[in-house]
Design a protein around this motif. Structure first.
Motif, short mmCIF file in Angstrom:
data_model
loop_
_atom_site.label_atom_id
_atom_site.label_comp_id
_atom_site.label_asym_id
_atom_site.label_seq_id
_atom_site.Cartn_x
_atom_site.Cartn_y
_atom_site.Cartn_z
N UNK A 65 0.74 -1.15 -0.01
CA UNK A 65 0.05 0.16 0.07
C UNK A 65 0.85 1.12 -0.12
N UNK A 66 1.99 1.40 0.65
CA UNK A 66 2.89 2.47 0.83
C UNK A 66 4.24 1.70 0.83
N UNK A 67 5.07 2.56 0.34
CA UNK A 67 6.56 2.41 0.56
C UNK A 67 7.21 3.64 1.20
N UNK A 68 8.10 3.54 2.25
CA UNK A 68 8.71 4.59 3.11
C UNK A 68 10.17 4.37 2.96
N UNK A 91 4.63 6.94 0.80
CA UNK A 91 3.94 7.19 -0.28
C UNK A 91 3.42 6.01 -0.87
N UNK A 92 2.58 6.27 -2.13
CA UNK A 92 1.81 5.01 -2.92
C UNK A 92 2.86 4.75 -3.99
N UNK A 93 2.24 3.92 -4.74
CA UNK A 93 3.24 3.61 -6.15
C UNK A 93 3.36 4.68 -7.10
N UNK A 94 2.51 5.77 -7.09
CA UNK A 94 2.56 6.94 -7.81
C UNK A 94 3.45 8.03 -7.23
N UNK A 98 0.86 10.07 1.47
CA UNK A 98 -0.24 9.88 2.19
C UNK A 98 -0.02 10.50 3.84
N UNK A 99 1.16 10.21 4.36
CA UNK A 99 1.44 10.94 5.69
C UNK A 99 3.11 10.63 5.91
#
Length: 254
Positions: A65-68, A91-94, A98-99
């Motif tokens: 869902x996210x990468x950080x 962040x998402x794949x694009x 998000x936070x």
């Protein structure tokens, strides 16, 4: 706050977070920027978590869902890795943020059951940069460390505690997470009633999936009926414990 509400809504039972390390760190031992994959858990979560259930997440086939990835200073990663400050956007794949979680530098000192100076803390910010939830360390015990998950105003949501010997649910934490004891259970309690609400689990990845670039595996089970801000507080606590406890242990082992 809509981005946070969408990402950790009621349909999500928990989160799986996996740290990926760069090949340079794996080969040389020099601390590089920590990076993580975060996958939502929509299915019912077994307790305890069996190896077969974890394989669905550890084999790397599920889309995160996210990468950080932390943004931090090279000098502090080398000199004081367990205490370093950082900013970590999720962040998402694009690449949409998000936070974020920010952690200031704190050289923590504590006397068990008595006091703590310069406690570890982390702050979760929404996509607009506003404080949404926090996590802060409390006075330690002789065998563990304690943290509070709070809302944006500092109002207490959960007590989160790590004990090196035994968890509230009766599970043994000695030598965990390792080949001797795969699961380390971190307790989540209601601050008013002291009721045990759930656990975070740091799970040993095993020889088959640890590899050179695979490190920590965290599973967070959200408390039943919890709302997004409560869940955000637990996410902040999970990231803080990953750095304040496990990153410190890894640096001491090196």
């Amino acid at each position: 706050n809509q981005s946070i509400n969408q990402s950790i809504n009621q349909s999500t039972q928990g989160l799986y977070m996996n740290q990926k390390i760069e090949l340079l760190e794996a080969v040389t031992g020099i601390n590089t920027k920590n990076q993580y994959r975060v996958i939502p858990i929509g299915q019912e979560m077994p307790d305890p978590i069996p190896d077969a259930w974890m394989k669905e997440f550890t084999k790397g086939n599920l889309e995160p869902l996210f990468k950080a990835k932390e943004e931090s200073n090279c000098l502090t990663r080398i000199i004081c890795p367990g205490y370093r400050s950082f900013t970590m956007p999720f962040v998402d794949g694009e690449g949409r943020r998000f936070f974020s979680i920010i952690r200031p530098f704190r050289c923590t000192m504590g006397i068990p059951y008595m006091c703590i100076c310069q406690p570890q803390e982390a702050e979760l910010l929404d996509a607009n940069g506003n404080t949404y939830a926090k996590a802060i360390e409390r006075t330690p015990t002789c065998c563990g460390r304690n943290f509070d998950a709070t809302d944006d105003k500092g109002r207490l949501i959960y007590h989160v505690s790590y004990n090196a010997l035994k968890a509230d649910n009766g599970k043994c934490n000695a030598c965990a997470p390792s080949c001797f004891n795969a699961n380390l259970n971190i307790d989540i309690r209601d601050p008013s009633t002291k009721e045990h609400l759930g656990v975070m689990v740091s799970k040993w990845p095993g020889c088959s999936c640890a590899g050179l670039t695979d490190r920590s595996h965290f599973v967070l089970r959200f408390a039943p009926g919890s709302h997004p801000r409560q869940r955000a507080g637990l996410v902040a606590a999970m990231v803080l414990i990953e750095f304040a406890v496990f990153e410190l242990i890894r640096s001491q082992e090196q």
